[in-house]
Design a protein around this motif. Structure first.
Motif, PDB file in Angstrom:
ATOM      1  N   CYS A   1       0.861  -1.178   0.010  1.00  0.00           N
ATOM      2  CA  CYS A   1      -0.010  -0.037   0.341  1.00  0.00           C
ATOM      3  C   CYS A   1       0.825   1.249  -0.114  1.00  0.00           C
ATOM      4  CB  CYS A   1      -1.048  -0.132   1.226  1.00  0.00           C
ATOM      5  SG  CYS A   1      -1.884   1.413   1.277  1.00  0.00           S
ATOM      6  N   SER A   2       0.748   2.243  -1.009  1.00  0.00           N
ATOM      7  CA  SER A   2       1.609   3.204  -1.073  1.00  0.00           C
ATOM      8  C   SER A   2       0.889   4.604  -0.439  1.00  0.00           C
ATOM      9  CB  SER A   2       1.882   3.589  -2.569  1.00  0.00           C
ATOM     10  OG  SER A   2       0.911   3.653  -3.310  1.00  0.00           O
ATOM     11  N   PHE A   3       1.539   5.545   0.049  1.00  0.00           N
ATOM     12  CA  PHE A   3       1.186   6.681   0.805  1.00  0.00           C
ATOM     13  C   PHE A   3       1.893   7.758   0.204  1.00  0.00           C
ATOM     14  CE2 PHE A   3       0.536   2.931   3.640  1.00  0.00           C
ATOM     15  CZ  PHE A   3      -0.573   3.599   4.393  1.00  0.00           C
ATOM     16  N   GLU A   4       1.390   8.973   0.558  1.00  0.00           N
ATOM     17  CA  GLU A   4       1.928  10.358   0.009  1.00  0.00           C
ATOM     18  C   GLU A   4       3.400  10.417   0.528  1.00  0.00           C
ATOM     19  OE1 GLU A   4       0.558  12.795  -2.004  1.00  0.00           O
ATOM     20  OE2 GLU A   4      -1.062  11.469  -2.594  1.00  0.00           O
ATOM     21  N   ASN A   5       3.336  10.250   1.929  1.00  0.00           N
ATOM     22  CA  ASN A   5       4.449  10.445   2.677  1.00  0.00           C
ATOM     23  C   ASN A   5       4.692   9.488   3.890  1.00  0.00           C
ATOM     24  OD1 ASN A   5       2.860  11.472   4.865  1.00  0.00           O
ATOM     25  ND2 ASN A   5       2.818  13.310   3.588  1.00  0.00           N
ATOM     26  N   VAL A   6       6.006   9.316   4.404  1.00  0.00           N
ATOM     27  CA  VAL A   6       6.303   8.439   5.518  1.00  0.00           C
ATOM     28  C   VAL A   6       5.303   8.762   6.770  1.00  0.00           C
ATOM     29  CG1 VAL A   6       8.111   7.762   6.942  1.00  0.00           C
ATOM     30  CG2 VAL A   6       8.500   7.951   4.533  1.00  0.00           C
ATOM     31  N   GLU A   7       4.905  10.133   6.684  1.00  0.00           N
ATOM     32  CA  GLU A   7       4.475  10.212   8.092  1.00  0.00           C
ATOM     33  C   GLU A   7       2.996   9.484   7.984  1.00  0.00           C
ATOM     34  OE1 GLU A   7       3.924  14.371   8.418  1.00  0.00           O
ATOM     35  OE2 GLU A   7       3.452  14.292  10.450  1.00  0.00           O
ATOM     36  N   GLN A   8       2.138   9.628   6.876  1.00  0.00           N
ATOM     37  CA  GLN A   8       0.925   8.795   6.897  1.00  0.00           C
ATOM     38  C   GLN A   8       1.128   7.341   6.844  1.00  0.00           C
ATOM     39  OE1 GLN A   8      -0.182  10.139   2.737  1.00  0.00           O
ATOM     40  NE2 GLN A   8      -1.421  11.585   3.765  1.00  0.00           N
ATOM     41  N   ALA A   9       2.109   6.819   6.267  1.00  0.00           N
ATOM     42  CA  ALA A   9       2.421   5.369   6.299  1.00  0.00           C
ATOM     43  C   ALA A   9       2.521   4.646   7.887  1.00  0.00           C
ATOM     44  CB  ALA A   9       3.586   4.893   5.473  1.00  0.00           C
ATOM     45  N   VAL A  10       3.425   5.647   8.442  1.00  0.00           N
ATOM     46  CA  VAL A  10       3.536   5.364   9.932  1.00  0.00           C
ATOM     47  C   VAL A  10       2.392   5.442  10.864  1.00  0.00           C
ATOM     48  CG1 VAL A  10       4.976   5.990  12.038  1.00  0.00           C
ATOM     49  CG2 VAL A  10       6.090   5.940   9.695  1.00  0.00           C
TER      50      VAL A  10
ATOM     51  N   LEU B   1       8.024  -2.059  -8.506  1.00  0.00           N
ATOM     52  CA  LEU B   1       7.203  -1.607  -7.604  1.00  0.00           C
ATOM     53  C   LEU B   1       7.001  -0.009  -7.871  1.00  0.00           C
ATOM     54  CD1 LEU B   1       8.864  -3.617  -4.395  1.00  0.00           C
ATOM     55  CD2 LEU B   1       6.671  -4.166  -5.988  1.00  0.00           C
ATOM     56  N   LYS B   2       5.932   0.474  -7.459  1.00  0.00           N
ATOM     57  CA  LYS B   2       5.647   1.853  -7.362  1.00  0.00           C
ATOM     58  C   LYS B   2       6.499   2.518  -6.548  1.00  0.00           C
ATOM     59  CE  LYS B   2       0.804   2.191  -7.466  1.00  0.00           C
ATOM     60  NZ  LYS B   2      -0.328   2.760  -6.799  1.00  0.00           N
ATOM     61  N   ILE B   3       7.311   3.418  -6.887  1.00  0.00           N
ATOM     62  CA  ILE B   3       8.366   4.336  -6.266  1.00  0.00           C
ATOM     63  C   ILE B   3       7.540   5.429  -5.262  1.00  0.00           C
ATOM     64  CG2 ILE B   3      10.231   5.784  -6.277  1.00  0.00           C
ATOM     65  CD1 ILE B   3      11.141   4.167  -9.172  1.00  0.00           C
ATOM     66  N   GLU B   4       7.125   4.946  -4.296  1.00  0.00           N
ATOM     67  CA  GLU B   4       6.261   5.668  -3.176  1.00  0.00           C
ATOM     68  C   GLU B   4       6.577   5.135  -1.892  1.00  0.00           C
ATOM     69  OE1 GLU B   4       2.790   7.708  -4.483  1.00  0.00           O
ATOM     70  OE2 GLU B   4       2.241   5.789  -5.507  1.00  0.00           O
TER      71      GLU B   4
ATOM     72  N   ALA C   1       4.156  -2.757   3.418  1.00  0.00           N
ATOM     73  CA  ALA C   1       3.937  -4.120   3.083  1.00  0.00           C
ATOM     74  C   ALA C   1       3.438  -4.877   3.957  1.00  0.00           C
ATOM     75  CB  ALA C   1       5.364  -4.737   2.525  1.00  0.00           C
ATOM     76  N   PHE C   2       2.255  -5.706   3.647  1.00  0.00           N
ATOM     77  CA  PHE C   2       1.708  -6.112   4.801  1.00  0.00           C
ATOM     78  C   PHE C   2       1.739  -7.649   4.279  1.00  0.00           C
ATOM     79  CE2 PHE C   2      -0.352  -2.178   4.952  1.00  0.00           C
ATOM     80  CZ  PHE C   2      -0.737  -1.962   6.178  1.00  0.00           C
ATOM     81  N   GLU C   3       1.695  -8.480   5.516  1.00  0.00           N
ATOM     82  CA  GLU C   3       1.355 -10.127   5.266  1.00  0.00           C
ATOM     83  C   GLU C   3       0.198 -10.622   6.186  1.00  0.00           C
ATOM     84  OE1 GLU C   3       3.819 -12.943   3.371  1.00  0.00           O
ATOM     85  OE2 GLU C   3       3.888 -13.961   5.260  1.00  0.00           O
ATOM     86  N   PHE C   4      -0.973 -11.274   5.996  1.00  0.00           N
ATOM     87  CA  PHE C   4      -1.728 -11.649   6.767  1.00  0.00           C
ATOM     88  C   PHE C   4      -1.768 -13.153   6.921  1.00  0.00           C
ATOM     89  CE2 PHE C   4      -3.188  -7.876   4.306  1.00  0.00           C
ATOM     90  CZ  PHE C   4      -3.256  -6.806   5.732  1.00  0.00           C
TER      91      PHE C   4
ATOM     92  N   GLY D   1      -5.041   8.064   4.147  1.00  0.00           N
ATOM     93  CA  GLY D   1      -4.562   8.659   2.987  1.00  0.00           C
ATOM     94  C   GLY D   1      -3.761   7.503   2.194  1.00  0.00           C
ATOM     95  N   GLY D   2      -3.773   6.345   2.428  1.00  0.00           N
ATOM     96  CA  GLY D   2      -3.027   5.185   1.834  1.00  0.00           C
ATOM     97  C   GLY D   2      -3.815   4.958   0.336  1.00  0.00           C
ATOM     98  N   LYS D   3      -3.375   4.396  -0.668  1.00  0.00           N
ATOM     99  CA  LYS D   3      -3.743   4.138  -1.813  1.00  0.00           C
ATOM    100  C   LYS D   3      -4.378   2.728  -1.816  1.00  0.00           C
ATOM    101  CE  LYS D   3      -1.085   7.792  -3.582  1.00  0.00           C
ATOM    102  NZ  LYS D   3       0.111   7.963  -4.315  1.00  0.00           N
ATOM    103  N   ASP D   4      -5.108   2.115  -2.899  1.00  0.00           N
ATOM    104  CA  ASP D   4      -5.494   0.821  -2.873  1.00  0.00           C
ATOM    105  C   ASP D   4      -4.360  -0.467  -2.645  1.00  0.00           C
ATOM    106  OD1 ASP D   4      -8.188   1.650  -3.191  1.00  0.00           O
ATOM    107  OD2 ASP D   4      -8.147   1.261  -5.116  1.00  0.00           O
ATOM    108  N   PHE D   5      -4.884  -1.285  -2.007  1.00  0.00           N
ATOM    109  CA  PHE D   5      -3.759  -2.588  -1.638  1.00  0.00           C
ATOM    110  C   PHE D   5      -3.701  -2.945  -3.189  1.00  0.00           C
ATOM    111  CE2 PHE D   5      -5.724  -3.806   2.412  1.00  0.00           C
ATOM    112  CZ  PHE D   5      -4.584  -3.072   2.989  1.00  0.00           C
ATOM    113  N   GLU D   6      -2.023  -3.405  -3.198  1.00  0.00           N
ATOM    114  CA  GLU D   6      -1.559  -4.255  -4.663  1.00  0.00           C
ATOM    115  C   GLU D   6      -1.248  -5.518  -3.827  1.00  0.00           C
ATOM    116  OE1 GLU D   6       0.781  -2.279  -7.398  1.00  0.00           O
ATOM    117  OE2 GLU D   6       0.551  -0.178  -6.559  1.00  0.00           O
ATOM    118  N   TRP D   7      -2.200  -6.399  -4.378  1.00  0.00           N
ATOM    119  CA  TRP D   7      -2.111  -7.521  -3.979  1.00  0.00           C
ATOM    120  C   TRP D   7      -1.040  -8.486  -4.625  1.00  0.00           C
ATOM    121  CZ3 TRP D   7      -4.376  -8.700   0.394  1.00  0.00           C
ATOM    122  CH2 TRP D   7      -5.566  -7.688   0.755  1.00  0.00           C
ATOM    123  N   ALA D   8      -0.158  -9.261  -3.596  1.00  0.00           N
ATOM    124  CA  ALA D   8       0.846 -10.316  -4.142  1.00  0.00           C
ATOM    125  C   ALA D   8      -0.164 -11.667  -3.977  1.00  0.00           C
ATOM    126  CB  ALA D   8       2.128 -10.439  -3.367  1.00  0.00           C
TER     127      ALA D   8
END
Lengths: 464, 464
Positions: free
Chosen positions: B224-233, B268-271, B275-278, B300-307
């Protein structure tokens, strides 16, 4: 006549005033826990109110080589409080401040005298709880000192996993902190884990930083009865092996149910029983229940009887927690003797069946109970402490249980600690590693003043 | 010319034949790990094939006061392998037997040289796995020695929680076992946890008994990509605080994604990315995904890209695991310098943002990555080891990161260990508790032959 020197008595009295006492009733109260172990009374008591009080008491005692024994809630089961060489009992029960809670980090810091019930009452309105639950309303410091666990350990772990760090008074009176609040660290020796389970023999724990958990969205509890203990244990083992994240899975044999019904005024079916609790989201709890119901059915278990309301659940677990008192109260003037072993789960069925055989010819009232998800079980005996014959009889059964557990790579104590009661099995369990424990003990407590006569046998090298 | 005495060389050669070597290339290979730390080469190597080989080497070296340094897979990041006082490197890589596996008890015993990939390849057909995964294909003994963890720790814990017991060769050459196979025990001092994380300074781990887990019914991974690290964290913190049992939750900043794409031939998208695993049952995974998707959307995360396929997942995690090498390979002849701090989750966002600020003016290529579910993050720098200016620049940033982490009750190392690299921060982090560590070190290793110059600073009292 106290065995303490007049100078030490004067120094302690000067420092602590009426928080220092040599009264006989107080000394008697502080020299024993809740079990059959014979009390050895301390010479005096100090009621500490903060870490510095503890440190100052230890400093004064250390200067004269006088032993110190920490006292929390007095719920020890293996003779930890027995002042076998006299000395000063440091009562921590007034250190009952909850120092800080972080809901964001799911952790808190409490003084050692805070009890688990006190902590959970405080946390409830924040939607948090501390899961470790040994039954007794023990102090958090005492629970850390004995590496306690209890009914929730199968899901949430023991004090080993749930203590983040400690404040400890060393035998010199120096105060240290064993770590910070990070969830993990590779920064040096794991002093936290060294003091957890050290039973006051290396230092006195005065503050504890704990992991906390959100109260689960859904909690659900049920009893399931079986034709016999064998079936119940087989079902429990299957649940563990499939990794179903049950929160509690407790074995209560029919003898225990009888005792619990009488003591707690309940009418549970008098059969060998597993008691379950499930935590999670509604969907997750539903899924766990369905999987466990399938396993239980495959192992001859009857239908679940649900404890649906919080009140019913509380009554059920309160009854379970009072199991020790329930068994003991079956007999006037009896004392409880709770054995405690833990084995690899694959060995649990054979161990418990062997124990049942031992109990068949036992003249002392007894019941089996256990945190079977961990491979941990107890027998509670209601013993007449004035009858040497009874004490010998129970000791012989306890010995066989412990030796069986050790022979299958299990342990002589899953959660009660060594105290004075399990010392004789320590070398059998750990071999030469016991001597390494003695090296550590001697290095940290060279005067041997910290709760002497506990954990380490006399045959260690170097001598302690 | 070796610094070892002719008598010791002869004794080692007599005992080990061509498994003893003083060859220069072998010595150089054994004196360093994978990072920028300067190598200090040992005087000789012994290739041990069993515990008794290790014990005999230690005995021979102890008799002459010669240091011993254990070597597993050579993946250390903090200078643990550096033979700062010379001596013998004991190479455990030939101790690669999987001694026993119990599917019933979900545990196994392996020799210290078994690597985690070897173990998991062996377990796969039994439906089991060992989750601790530091990225590198480290040896299990090395992972125990540094208290390693990695990407799965948020769900499964670290080596601290997953080692049941150890076989250890003490500085005297004596062999002990630190415990049995019970899931919990209160029988004496927790020697297992004392040796886990002790980095070969108290003894050499030769066998490890581990907890295992059933391979989850369903595994699912997404980016899942985000605008910035702050949002991801912020999203990661919310997932932790809600107690959602994600198996992996990894932060990769855009710099890292760029490096990883180039190194692992990915697109991978450069953002800034999580990365999640369930892991779990289909219903449980579905529920986790929905909850996390909600949180991610709120932040503010974008859609999941699934592996979706195992192959895609393997490619993703392999790329993540190679992050260190990916960053380093961006520059010819560079060495990796991986910083490693861990903080309470509530402090993570501020810490990472502070680190980003520090990196803005940094002349050395660097990327941020982290096991953010634990509050643990790294910066990997691709440093020119011949440039003192670059080393100084990175050291200054590393210092600021570490001091910030310690100031918020975090730790100077979440999982890489102290080695030589973090010694200077140990007292800042632990205060006087460092002296207690030295008391333990001196008591267990009075000659100071076990991996000297690691963990403990020179200013400890008593001196080590």
């Amino acid at each position: 006549m106290s065995a303490l020197s007049p100078a030490l008595i004067e120094a302690l009295y000067d420092r602590f005033g009426d928080r220092f006492s040599t009264s006989q009733p107080l000394r008697e109260q502080h020299g024993r826990g809740e079990s059959h172990h014979i009390a050895a009374i301390p010479d005096a008591i100090v009621f500490a109110e903060n870490t510095e009080d503890v440190a100052e008491t230890v400093r004064l005692c250390a200067a004269e080589g006088v032993p110190v024994v920490a006292f929390g809630a007095g719920t020890s089961l293996e003779g930890h409080l027995s002042a076998v060489r006299g000395g000063v009992s440091i009562d921590l029960s007034r250190m009952s401040q909850i120092v800080r809670i972080s809901a964001e980090d799911l952790d808190c810091t409490v003084e050692a005298g805070v009890t688990r019930e006190q902590l959970n009452a405080h946390l409830r309105d924040m939607g948090l709880f501390f899961p470790i639950d040994p039954g007794a309303n023990a102090s958090i410091g005492g629970m850390a000192s004995t590496r306690a666990s209890g009914t929730n350990a199968v899901r949430y772990g023991t004090m080993r996993e749930n203590v983040l760090s400690l404040t400890v008074v060393l035998p010199s009176g120096q105060i240290i902190r064993t770590g910070g609040r990070a969830r993990k660290s590779s920064a040096g020796y794991d002093l936290t884990r060294l003091f957890v389970g050290s039973e006051g023999t290396l230092g006195i724990i005065t503050e504890v930083t704990l992991r906390l958990y959100g109260i689960p969205e859904t909690t659900s509890a049920a009893l399931c009865s079986f034709e016999n203990v064998e079936q119940a244990v087989a079902a429990a083992i299957a649940v563990v092996q499939l990794g179903i994240p049950v929160a509690r899975m407790e074995l209560m044999d029919r003898g225990l149910i009888e005792a619990v019904n009488a003591y707690s005024n309940l009418s549970l079916k008098i059969e060998d029983t597993l008691a379950f609790e499930f935590h999670g989201s509604p969907a997750s709890v539903q899924e766990q229940v369905e999987m466990v119901a399938g396993i239980v059915g495959d192992n001859g278990g009857k239908d679940f009887e649900w404890a649906n309301t919080p009140e019913e659940r509380n009554r059920l677990w309160k009854a379970r927690h009072n199991a020790f008192y329930a068994v003991v109260s079956q007999r006037a003037n009896a004392k409880g003797w709770s054995s405690d072993v833990c084995v690899p789960v694959s060995q649990l069925s054979a161990c418990i069946l062997d124990t049942r055989e031992l109990l068949r010819s036992c003249s002392v009232p007894a019941a089996i109970l256990g945190h079977v998800g961990d491979g941990n079980y107890h027998v509670v005996f209601a013993v007449d402490p004035t009858s040497q014959a009874e004490l010998d009889e129970v000791a012989a059964i306890n010995k066989k249980m412990v030796e069986y557990a050790i022979s299958v790579d299990g342990t002589s104590t899953g959660e009660h600690g060594v105290g004075t009661g399990k010392i004789k099995y320590l070398r059998q369990e750990h071999g030469d590693a016991v001597d390494l424990m003695a090296v550590i003990k001697n290095a940290i407590d060279p005067k041997g003043i910290m709760n002497p006569g506990k954990i380490l046998p006399n045959d260690v090298s170097p001598a302690v």
